[in-house]
Write a protein that holds these residues in place. Structure first.
Motif, PDB file in Angstrom:
ATOM      1  N   SER A 339       0.861  -1.183   0.000  1.00  0.00           N
ATOM      2  CA  SER A 339       0.000   0.000   0.000  1.00  0.00           C
ATOM      3  C   SER A 339       0.890   1.223   0.000  1.00  0.00           C
ATOM      4  N   PHE A 340       0.289   2.389  -0.184  1.00  0.00           N
ATOM      5  CA  PHE A 340       1.074   3.612  -0.164  1.00  0.00           C
ATOM      6  C   PHE A 340       0.260   4.735   0.466  1.00  0.00           C
ATOM      7  N   ILE A 341       1.002   5.771   0.903  1.00  0.00           N
ATOM      8  CA  ILE A 341       0.414   7.021   1.385  1.00  0.00           C
ATOM      9  C   ILE A 341       0.963   8.136   0.509  1.00  0.00           C
ATOM     10  N   GLY A 342       0.083   8.869  -0.142  1.00  0.00           N
ATOM     11  CA  GLY A 342       0.508   9.941  -1.018  1.00  0.00           C
ATOM     12  C   GLY A 342       0.370  11.293  -0.330  1.00  0.00           C
ATOM     13  N   VAL A 343       1.397  12.146  -0.524  1.00  0.00           N
ATOM     14  CA  VAL A 343       1.395  13.498   0.030  1.00  0.00           C
ATOM     15  C   VAL A 343       1.413  14.456  -1.145  1.00  0.00           C
ATOM     16  N   LEU A 344       0.369  15.249  -1.285  1.00  0.00           N
ATOM     17  CA  LEU A 344       0.243  16.203  -2.373  1.00  0.00           C
ATOM     18  C   LEU A 344       0.594  17.594  -1.865  1.00  0.00           C
ATOM     19  N   ASP A 345       1.701  18.144  -2.397  1.00  0.00           N
ATOM     20  CA  ASP A 345       2.123  19.506  -2.070  1.00  0.00           C
ATOM     21  C   ASP A 345       2.091  20.291  -3.377  1.00  0.00           C
ATOM     22  N   ILE A 346       1.023  20.991  -3.598  1.00  0.00           N
ATOM     23  CA  ILE A 346       0.841  21.680  -4.865  1.00  0.00           C
ATOM     24  C   ILE A 346       0.680  23.171  -4.598  1.00  0.00           C
ATOM     25  N   TYR A 347       1.002  23.943  -5.623  1.00  0.00           N
ATOM     26  CA  TYR A 347       0.975  25.393  -5.475  1.00  0.00           C
ATOM     27  C   TYR A 347      -0.418  25.856  -5.007  1.00  0.00           C
ATOM     28  N   GLY A 348      -0.403  26.879  -4.130  1.00  0.00           N
ATOM     29  CA  GLY A 348      -1.658  27.397  -3.618  1.00  0.00           C
ATOM     30  C   GLY A 348      -2.278  28.434  -4.555  1.00  0.00           C
ATOM     31  N   PHE A 349      -3.460  28.843  -4.154  1.00  0.00           N
ATOM     32  CA  PHE A 349      -4.186  29.836  -4.942  1.00  0.00           C
ATOM     33  C   PHE A 349      -3.392  31.144  -4.968  1.00  0.00           C
ATOM     34  N   GLU A 350      -3.174  31.725  -6.182  1.00  0.00           N
ATOM     35  CA  GLU A 350      -2.343  32.909  -6.342  1.00  0.00           C
ATOM     36  C   GLU A 350      -3.100  34.010  -7.077  1.00  0.00           C
ATOM     37  N   THR A 351      -2.860  35.204  -6.661  1.00  0.00           N
ATOM     38  CA  THR A 351      -3.352  36.372  -7.385  1.00  0.00           C
ATOM     39  C   THR A 351      -2.351  37.498  -7.179  1.00  0.00           C
ATOM     40  N   PHE A 352      -1.767  38.011  -8.304  1.00  0.00           N
ATOM     41  CA  PHE A 352      -0.785  39.075  -8.283  1.00  0.00           C
ATOM     42  C   PHE A 352      -1.347  40.274  -9.049  1.00  0.00           C
ATOM     43  N   GLU A 353      -0.517  41.309  -9.117  1.00  0.00           N
ATOM     44  CA  GLU A 353      -0.927  42.467  -9.903  1.00  0.00           C
ATOM     45  C   GLU A 353      -1.027  42.111 -11.374  1.00  0.00           C
ATOM     46  N   VAL A 354      -0.076  41.321 -11.845  1.00  0.00           N
ATOM     47  CA  VAL A 354      -0.095  40.833 -13.242  1.00  0.00           C
ATOM     48  C   VAL A 354      -0.101  39.313 -13.166  1.00  0.00           C
ATOM     49  N   ASN A 355      -1.209  38.734 -13.583  1.00  0.00           N
ATOM     50  CA  ASN A 355      -1.356  37.281 -13.562  1.00  0.00           C
ATOM     51  C   ASN A 355      -1.286  36.761 -15.001  1.00  0.00           C
ATOM     52  N   SER A 356      -0.459  35.706 -15.191  1.00  0.00           N
ATOM     53  CA  SER A 356      -0.242  35.186 -16.540  1.00  0.00           C
ATOM     54  C   SER A 356      -0.662  33.721 -16.607  1.00  0.00           C
ATOM     55  N   PHE A 357      -0.094  33.017 -17.589  1.00  0.00           N
ATOM     56  CA  PHE A 357      -0.500  31.644 -17.870  1.00  0.00           C
ATOM     57  C   PHE A 357      -0.236  30.730 -16.678  1.00  0.00           C
ATOM     58  N   GLU A 358       0.898  30.923 -15.966  1.00  0.00           N
ATOM     59  CA  GLU A 358       1.221  30.060 -14.834  1.00  0.00           C
ATOM     60  C   GLU A 358       0.191  30.209 -13.725  1.00  0.00           C
ATOM     61  N   GLN A 359      -0.218  31.464 -13.389  1.00  0.00           N
ATOM     62  CA  GLN A 359      -1.216  31.664 -12.344  1.00  0.00           C
ATOM     63  C   GLN A 359      -2.563  31.059 -12.750  1.00  0.00           C
ATOM     64  N   PHE A 360      -2.876  31.114 -14.036  1.00  0.00           N
ATOM     65  CA  PHE A 360      -4.127  30.509 -14.497  1.00  0.00           C
ATOM     66  C   PHE A 360      -4.127  29.001 -14.259  1.00  0.00           C
ATOM     67  N   CYS A 361      -3.016  28.321 -14.618  1.00  0.00           N
ATOM     68  CA  CYS A 361      -2.940  26.872 -14.407  1.00  0.00           C
ATOM     69  C   CYS A 361      -2.954  26.530 -12.928  1.00  0.00           C
ATOM     70  N   ILE A 362      -2.258  27.340 -12.113  1.00  0.00           N
ATOM     71  CA  ILE A 362      -2.229  27.072 -10.670  1.00  0.00           C
ATOM     72  C   ILE A 362      -3.625  27.186 -10.080  1.00  0.00           C
ATOM     73  N   ASN A 363      -4.353  28.229 -10.406  1.00  0.00           N
ATOM     74  CA  ASN A 363      -5.695  28.402  -9.854  1.00  0.00           C
ATOM     75  C   ASN A 363      -6.657  27.350 -10.392  1.00  0.00           C
ATOM     76  N   TYR A 364      -6.447  26.914 -11.637  1.00  0.00           N
ATOM     77  CA  TYR A 364      -7.253  25.808 -12.204  1.00  0.00           C
ATOM     78  C   TYR A 364      -7.047  24.526 -11.396  1.00  0.00           C
ATOM     79  N   ALA A 365      -5.786  24.249 -11.016  1.00  0.00           N
ATOM     80  CA  ALA A 365      -5.515  23.058 -10.205  1.00  0.00           C
ATOM     81  C   ALA A 365      -6.170  23.181  -8.841  1.00  0.00           C
TER      82      ALA A 365
END
Length: 1727
Positions: A339-365
């Motif tokens: 069996s296994f135990i999985g630990v998910l450490d993924i980027y959190g919700f982000e909002t900056f003054e200028v949000n680009s493609f990376e912030q869009f994918c992060i918030n989608y996740a």
């Protein structure tokens, strides 16, 4: 406990204190997974919610997942790190590999290469990761695996204000001063563009140098070697240098350049191991590929900067994936995962003054993770209550499915983004406009008021505005191919591996899950067109895979709450925290936990756990539900604290803990009772043991005292007894000593007197015996000498008389009177001769027996005499002097005679050598004169016409080479035909054996021979003397199967088969003529049929008798020769022992020689009788025609005498036999006469043709000019002189061959003479050592291995079986290549060393036949065929290298020259092995072509190796289904390359010569060219521009493969020239006359028919392209009409180039070769 509970069990808020692990009495999981040990940027709160399983997450053996989520900077990375630290601390490792340390060591590595400082977080993860920690059945860690998601590559080249690049860049700059990093040429981070854009390069409280040391330690711990670490740091440093490359714009603004002296570019190229010039060029240029040409275009400054940044991002992304892959390899395990135990450490919700493609994918996740949380915590939990019929009021919660559909549904944001990326001129503005048009009505999508380049998405946490600039470029993620190709050619392996084409760019596929995942909802349907793997598509696929993994496991949630947005420590913003709690759904979770039942048990599990609380009377009830109800009602008084469902019991919060407390109290009371009882029992046992020990000690002490007293009394008595015995023994020994001395003195005195008397008597007796034997030996020796002399004289006299009588008989035999006399007693003479032969055979047998008896008796007598002489010489040395002198004189005479014979041989050798030298000198002089004359003529011709002669000579040279190739190909075709005939012969022989084994009438050999003699065919015994007839006789006597094993016999048999076939045709014609004549004369010959039948019967009997007599005669001859050889061998063996008595042996040889001569005389007489009988028979037949009465014939002179009936019958049989023999001879002579007539006719025809040819040439010369006549005459003379020169060279070669044979014979004779001298010297030394009375054994010294292997004759079949027929190539894996060839040569060398020609012949013949048998059995096995081709070639090279010829010994060492052959010349066998190598090579090519041919058409013409050409098809033409293989039958170019890789690997591993490998691939590439071109010429659907493009690409791939394998010198590319030109022809323009001229000048390897055929079949791609016009094709034909092209349209793909086997000597010496035990060759002895 239920397996799928849905209510959060606990949640809490903690302050940033030290690390705490809370363990409840009812829980195995920690209440707190972790908090930060320090808060440099602000406090963080962690809310843990997980599904309640009674504290036993592993009880139901389900896989677990921990999902750590929250906003950016909330502490997700630290929480995940603490969770993994907890698991490694609690579980431990299942092996000694320290896997738990490696799991923890992966965190510093991933933080260094994937984390960076942002405005919200100083250690923000710029990628997502999911770590699976595997456990075995005992829940110990056995391994781990990590998957990553969407690395933010844009941060490598751009950072906003107050942000940093990835930590590894700053760590490396901080450690730049270390000695090992001097070559990186790094300075501080402020000096590099990629690390200084954010302004501040330092994080407060963080030491980059210390973190870098931790990163290096982590690399070492996960198994990354030091060399790989240095390579990684070089690549990272090269990215920094690439960012500092200065790009200068030109004046026009459309181009730019990089200064060649740019230090940063030099450092970049040096660190990556690429060429500086190429990188400098392709940074400022790009390649554009069109349908017809390829252009190189300059780029503007902005384009170059973008290309440089794209290259830097791509290098860092590939390095990131490589490091992740190696970390996974370090964490991988071969043990089975339970069996296994999985630990998910993924980027959190982000909002900056200028949000680009990376912030869009992060918030989608984060939207997907929030949806998964809602589904488990709210939906499933409330559904569980409804299912169990628990009274429940539904709680509303936020559902973000509409927002997710906005992003990932069909025609959603990502789908429209991928579509815009496929558009050739798509832009970010167009894509934004499409979003406005499509989703303006969505409640989660808004358009900003003041911008047309941005859009707003309302997420679950907040409203985010995204700027669309750069979305398309980041989604495409394109890098110029030319720059990547430069990096692929790096001299550093790690850099080249990073950019290998086989690596998958999707990080989500780096590892596969080992669980069976069934998604909770159906996946999205793919669009009809094939998706290009964009970044958005890859991220969406990996996110779906993550969701499926999380849904297949039991999830647990860690919600990280950010206390403030200013990164301040110990500052809590309550509004901000409540906002996050509400967005994460924690408040709804608290409501469910307060109103619901977070704990639940099934009835069965509750009964099993809490049955200790049940009373004994309640256990009698069989209904467990009733028991549970009664227990709960008695224990928990408040009925609102629990509810009974259909299958489970639900509890309020805290009730399970209360039950656990009652259960623990129950156990505690029972434990106290057990402890009380056990302690009392232990004290009683202790007292009993002490008492027993005391009694035992007392008993042992008393016994010890009593034993000590008894021992003292025994010792006192024993001392008295010892004293008595010792005194007695001393007195006895003194008496015995005196007695023994007296006895010894008496014995010695008596023995001395007796020995004196015995020695005197013995000497007298020995003297008498020696005198007797010596006198007898001397008398016998004298008698033998006299008898031998008399016999020699008698033999000589009788021989003289016999010769005189033979001459007289020969003279008399020619007269007619003698014929009459011979006819009188001919029958009796034949009978007498037969009897005489029998008597002689008996005499030969008796003589052989006598010889063996005499030799054995002689050897015994010599041994006796030696012993007697040795004894006699002890007493009388002075009497032996004269005899020794006589023996010495005899030995000297023999030595002088041997020296004289040697001198004679040397004189004859020198004389012959001088004659040969003289002859060679004459020939060389004549050759020199011819050369001088030729040079004079050449000079004259050159003076007349220099240019013409040069051209003619070049043409003649080319023609000579062409003729040589044609001759070689014809010879190899003959070898191929010979192998086919040999195969046919084997098949016929097998059929004959089958027919012989079948029951039925079977003809005996006698009948067969008689019928053969009756059918006008020459019998084997009466055939002419020659090689062919000897071969046939060998086949008749030895048998077909044994004769077939000899290669020389095969060649002779083939010749003889052709002759017999011609003779059969002639006899068939004669038989038909004879049948026609017999048909006409049948009525006249009917009365004489009876008499003819009787006569035929007599003739058959006579022929049978004759055949038997001849076979007996042959047997006698063979026995006589064997006897002669045996006698000679025996004499040579006993020559040292019997050197003084050679008379008996010479006497027997003389007798045998005389008997043989007498047999020859009798044979000549029989022949004379046969001729006379034939002539008499002819006269009788002539007289029969004139006088029909048989009684009227002339009677014989002695016919009236009385003859016995038996003698008459025997004489009659003899006459019939003689008649038969003479008739056969007459037939043979008639055939010879006919053959001579035919040969003369053929010679006459040849002379006529030669005369006609000369007349024609004469007429032609008369028509020529005088200068041309002179030139023609000179050419004729030159050709004639060259032919004569070749004949002379052949004569010289024959003479040299004879000279070598004579030299070898001389060496043999000299060796025999030396052996004789050594034997004589040994005999003399033995005579000198006659004083020794005892034998001395001489031990042989151990010598070094001489590179020879000895085997017995009976082991030859076993050697061939183990080394050839049953040997597998896999057996010799790892051994010396071509080991069987070396072993066979060492066996041949030993046979040469012992001068055994039969052994050499048998071994080579058996080897060749064994190889043929193996190849016939494995006629479709490429590996086996290649194995024996390499071994056969190596054996051929060994025979050349060690033949002794100076031409092959130029590269030998002195040690190798010692291993050369000494006695035999194996030139003929070298030719046989060369022919066998050709056969094996042809079989190898046949196998390889059979494997490749089915792939060629599909891979070269039909498979789409260039993506995107599938849509470019000829318009107006149907898809050809019959020739387009589908499914598994279609092949791609990689299949051909893989197959050729396997061929190349097999041939190289087995040690095949590189020259032969080059020829193999040249042949295979020719077949690929022929098959592809033929299909192109026959199929209209492939004659298009796209096919030409496809062919160009495929051919370039094949050429690259050739260069990669260093095979480009094989000429394979030249064989592909017609196909290359055909591909170019399909791509060229076909309109104007200039295009026609270009086609004619380009397509030189294609014939006119092929060019016209391709132009006729050419099909346009679309409506904008036109077909080739008829006028253009006629223009092509008009320009190509002067070509002399072959008439055939298609190429012969079965054509095979002639193969060459160049001499390739081996550097190994024979004594250095080791024979492995796996070959089972223990019977081979090292010499």
């Amino acid at each position: 406990m239920s397996s799928t509970p849905t209510v959060a069990r606990t949640w809490g808020i903690w302050t940033p204190t030290s690390l705490l692990w809370q363990r409840k009495p009812t829980s195995r999981w920690p209440g707190v997974l972790g908090v930060r040990e320090s808060a440099p940027q602000g406090s963080c709160f962690h809310v843990l919610t997980w599904k309640a399983q009674n504290g036993t997450p592993c009880r139901d053996e389900k896989n677990q997942s921990i999902i750590v989520s929250g906003e950016s900077g909330a502490g997700k990375t630290v929480s995940a790190k603490y969770a993994m630290r907890y698991f490694t601390t609690v579980s431990g490792s299942a092996s000694d590999t320290n896997i738990e340390e490696k799991v923890l060591a992966s965190s510093p590595i991933m933080e260094a290469i994937g984390n960076a400082k942002t405005t919200r977080n100083d250690n923000s993860s710029r990628f997502g990761k999911y770590i699976q920690i595997g456990f075995d059945k005992r829940y110990r860690i056995i391994g781990a695996n990590m998957r990553t998601y969407l690395l933010e590559k844009s941060r490598v080249v751009f950072q906003a204000d107050d942000e940093r690049n990835y930590h590894i860049f700053y760590q490396l700059c901080a450690a730049a001063s270390l000695p090992e990093f001097k070559e990186l040429a790094l300075t501080c981070a402020e000096d590099f563009f990629y690390t200084s854009q954010g302004g501040n390069t330092v994080i407060e409280g963080v030491d980059d140098a210390e973190d870098f040391e931790k990163t290096r330690q982590a690399f070492t711990l996960v198994g990354v070697r030091e060399s790989h670490q240095i390579s990684i740091f070089k690549i990272i440093a090269s990215i920094l240098h690439l960012g500092n490359v200065e790009i200068e714009a030109e004046r026009d603004g459309e181009s730019c350049r990089v200064s060649p002296e740019d230090e940063h570019l030099s450092d970049f190229c040096r660190l990556l191991g690429v060429e500086h010039s190429q990188m400098e060029h392709w940074l400022c240029h790009r390649k554009l590929v069109t349908t017809s040409e390829t252009y190189v275009k300059t780029m503007s400054l902005q384009q170059v900067v973008n290309a440089r940044d794209a290259l830097a991002k791509h290098i860092y992304a590939q390095l990131f994936h490589w490091i992740v892959e190696h970390v996974n390899k370090a964490l991988h395990t071969s043990l089975k995962q339970h069996s296994f135990i999985g630990v998910l450490d993924i980027y959190g919700f982000e909002t900056f003054e200028v949000n680009s493609f990376e912030q869009f994918c992060i918030n989608y996740a984060n939207e997907k993770l929030q949806q998964q949380f809602n589904s488990h915590v709210f939906k499933l939990e409330q559904e569980e209550y409804m299912k169990e019929q628990i009274p429940w009021t539904l709680i509303d919660f936020y559902d973000n499915q509409p927002c997710i559909d906005l992003i990932e549904a069909k025609l959603g944001i990502l789908d429209l983004l991928d579509e815009e990326c496929k558009v050739p001129r798509g832009t970010d503005q167009n894509w934004t406009q499409k979003l406005y048009d499509r989703h303006s009505g969505s409640q989660h999508f808004q358009k900003p008021r003041m911008s047309n380049k941005a859009f707003i998405v309302i997420h679950f946490a907040d409203k985010v505005e995204y700027l669309s600039d750069g979305f398309l470029e980041k989604n495409r993620d394109t890098v110029y191919e030319e720059q990547i190709n430069i990096l692929k050619a790096s001299k550093f392996p790690l850099v080249a591996d990073l950019f290998h084409d086989g690596k998958d760019s999707a990080p989500a596929t780096t590892a596969s899950s080992k669980i069976n995942i069934r998604p909770s909802r159906r996946p999205m349907k793919a669009s009809n067109k094939e998706h290009k793997k964009t970044v958005g598509y890859q991220f969406r696929s990996s996110l779906h895979l993550l969701m499926e993994t999380l849904n297949a496991t039991t999830p647990h949630y860690v919600r990280c709450i950010k206390p403030n947005d200013e990164k301040l420590p110990f500052h809590f913003n309550s509004k901000r925290a409540v906002q996050q709690l509400r967005a994460c759904g924690v408040l709804e979770t608290i409501r469910i936990s307060a109103a619901g039942y977070p704990s639940r048990w099934s009835y069965h599990d509750f009964f099993n756990r809490y049955r200790v609380l049940v009373k004994k009377k309640d256990l009698a009830n069989a209904d467990k539900k009733a028991i549970c109800r009664s227990v709960l009602e008695s224990l928990i008084k408040d009925p609102d604290k629990f509810q009974f469902g259909r299958t489970k019991i639900f509890f309020r919060a805290g009730q399970v803990a209360y039950l656990e407390k009652l259960r623990a109290d129950k156990f505690r009371a029972a434990t106290i009772m057990i402890q009380k009882t056990v302690r009392g029992w232990l004290q009683k046992q202790k007292y009993r043991r002490l008492k027993g020990a005391t009694l035992t000690l007392q008993r042992h002490c008393r016994g010890h005292l009593a034993r000590r007293l008894a021992k003292h009394l025994r010792r006192t008595r024993a001392a008295v007894v010892l004293q008595k015995q010792y005194r007695m023994q001393r007195a006895r020994r003194a008496y015995q000593r005196v007695r023994r001395a007296a006895v010894v003195i008496q014995a010695f005195a008596r023995g001395m007197f007796v020995r004196r008397i015995y020695h005197q008597v013995l000497r007298e007796h020995k003297a008498t015996v020696i005198q007797k034997h010596v006198r007898g030996w001397m008398a016998r020796r004298r008698f033998q000498r006299l008898r031998g002399a008399a016999i020699v004289i008698q033999c000589g006299f009788r021989r003289l008389k016999a010769k005189q009588a033979l001459k007289a008989l020969r003279i008399e035999a020619r007269s007619a009177e003698h014929l009459k006399r011979l006819n009188v007693g001919m029958e009796n003479k034949i009978v007498q001769l037969q009897r005489k032969i029998d008597d002689q055979n008996k005499e030969v047998k008796t003589l052989s027996e006598q010889l063996s008896a005499i030799t054995s008796a002689h050897a015994m007598e010599v041994e006796k005499l030696k012993k007697e002489v040795a004894c006699y010489q002890q007493s009388q040395d002075e009497d032996r002097g004269p005899q020794l002198q006589e023996e010495v004189e005899s030995l000297r005479t023999e030595l002088q005679r041997a020296h004289s014979e040697r001198k004679v041989l040397e004189d004859t050798h020198t004389r012959e050598k001088d004659e040969l030298k003289k002859r060679v000198a004459d020939l060389e002089q004549e050759n020199a004169l011819l050369k001088d004359e030729k040079e004079q003529l050449n000079n004259q011709i050159l003076c007349q016409s220099k240019d013409e002669f040069a051209q003619n000579s070049v043409k003649e040279n080319l023609m000579m080479k062409k003729e040589l190739e044609e001759e070689r190909s014809r010879y190899q075709n003959l070898v191929k035909e010979y192998s086919r005939l040999e195969q046919r012969y084997d098949n016929l022989r097998d059929e004959m054996t089958i027919l012989k084994q079948t029951p039925g009438h079977r003809r005996n050999p006698s009948n067969q021979s008689s019928l053969e003699s009756d059918s006008n065919y020459p019998s084997i015994s009466t055939s002419e003397v020659g090689d062919t007839e000897d071969t046939l006789q060998q086949v008749e006597e030895i048998g077909l199967e044994k004769a077939a094993m000899d290669m020389t016999v095969f060649l002779k048999l083939q010749k003889r088969v052709r002759e017999l076939e011609q003779e059969r045709k002639k006899l068939q014609v004669q038989l038909e003529k004879k049948e026609q004549q017999d048909g006409k004369g049948v009525p006249a010959e009917q009365p004489s049929n009876d008499s003819d039948l009787d006569q035929d019967a007599d003739l058959a009997y006579n022929s049978l008798k004759r055949q038997e007599l001849e076979s007996e005669n042959k047997k006698l001859k063979n026995e006589l020769n064997e006897l002669r050889k045996a006698v000679a061998d025996q004499a040579s063996e006993h020559s040292p022992a019997a050197a003084g008595t050679p008379d008996s042996y010479s006497l027997l040889l003389n007798q045998l020689r005389l008997a043989n001569e007498e047999l020859e005389v009798r044979k000549e007489e029989v022949l004379i009788l046969r001729t006379q009988i034939v002539s008499a028979d002819q006269r009788r037949l002539a007289g029969k025609g004139s006088e029909p009465n048989i009684n009227a014939r002339t009677s014989w002179p002695n016919s009236e005498k009385h003859v016995d009936q038996e003698d008459a019958i025997e004489a009659y049989h003899g006459v019939c036999q003689t008649n038969r023999l003479l008739e056969a001879q007459l037939q043979a002579q008639s055939r010879e006469h006919e053959e001579e007539v035919d040969n003369l006719k053929a010679q006459l025809e040849a002379l006529k043709e030669e005369m006609d040819r000369q007349q024609q040439t004469f007429c032609q010369t008369l028509l020529l000019s005088p200068e041309a006549q002179v030139e023609f005459g000179i050419q004729q003379e030159m050709s004639q002189l060259t032919n004569e020169n070749l004949d002379l060279k052949e004569l010289v070669e024959k003479l040299e061959k004879n000279e070598r044979k004579l030299k070898k014979q001389l060496k043999i004779y000299m060796k025999k003479v030396q052996d004789l001298e050594a034997a004589q010297a040994l005999a003399q030394s033995e005579r000198k050592r006659h004083e020794l009375n005892r034998q001395v054994t001489v031990q042989r010294k151990e010598k070094d291995f001489q590179g020879m292997l000895e085997y017995h004759k009976e082991d030859e079949a076993l050697l061939i079986r183990n080394l050839v027929t049953e040997l597998k190539p896999q057996t010799l894996a790892g051994a010396v290549p071509c080991l069987p060839a070396y072993i066979l040569y060492m066996c041949i060398r030993h046979a040469d060393y012992v001068n055994d020609d039969l052994k050499v012949h048998a071994l080579l013949t058996s080897t060749i036949n064994g190889i043929k048998k193996v190849l016939k059995k494995h006629n479709e096995d490429f590996e086996m065929t290649s194995f024996w081709l390499s071994n056969t070639c190596r054996l051929l090279h060994c025979l050349k290298q060690y033949s002794g010829d100076e031409g092959f010994m130029t590269q030998n060492t002195a040690k190798q020259n010692e291993h050369c052959l000494k006695n035999f010349d194996l030139t003929e066998y070298r030719q046989v092995l060369s022919d066998l190598s050709i056969q094996i090579y042809q079989q190898l090519i046949k196998i390889a072509e059979g494997l490749l041919q089915p792939m060629i058409v599909s891979a070269m013409l039909e498979n789409e190796s260039i993506q995107g050409l599938s849509g470019v098809k000829p318009t107006g033409y149907r898809k050809r289904t019959s020739s387009m293989p589908e499914g598994d039958n279609s092949y791609c170019l990689e299949a051909i390359i893989r197959q050729m890789n396997s061929f190349h690997t097999v041939m190289c591993d087995q040690g095949l010569d590189p020259e032969i490998i080059l020829q193999v691939f040249r042949q295979l590439f020719y077949m690929i060219n022929a098959v592809t071109l033929n299909n192109l010429l026959l199929r209209k659907d492939v004659c298009s521009w796209s096919t030409g493009m496809q062919l160009r690409y495929n051919i370039s791939q094949l050429e690259e493969w050739l260069r990669g394998r260093n095979l480009h010198q094989s000429g394979a590319v030249e064989t592909m020239e017609p196909l290359i030109q055909a591909a170019q022809l399909l791509q060229l323009k076909k309109k104007s006359p200039e295009d026609a001229e270009a086609i004619c000048s380009l397509c030189t390897a294609l014939s006119t028919q092929q060019i016209v055929k391709i132009l006729n079949l050419y099909t346009p791609l679309n409506e904008f392209e036109e077909r080739v016009t008829v006028a253009f094709i006629r223009t092509i034909q008009a320009q190509l009409q002067d070509r002399n092209d072959p008439q055939q349209l298609l190429l012969d793909f079965k054509h095979m180039f002639p193969v060459l086997f160049p001499f390739n000597p081996s550097s190994l010496t024979m004594d250095s070769i080791h024979i492995p035990a796996c070959l089972n060759l223990e019977f081979l002895n090292e010499v």
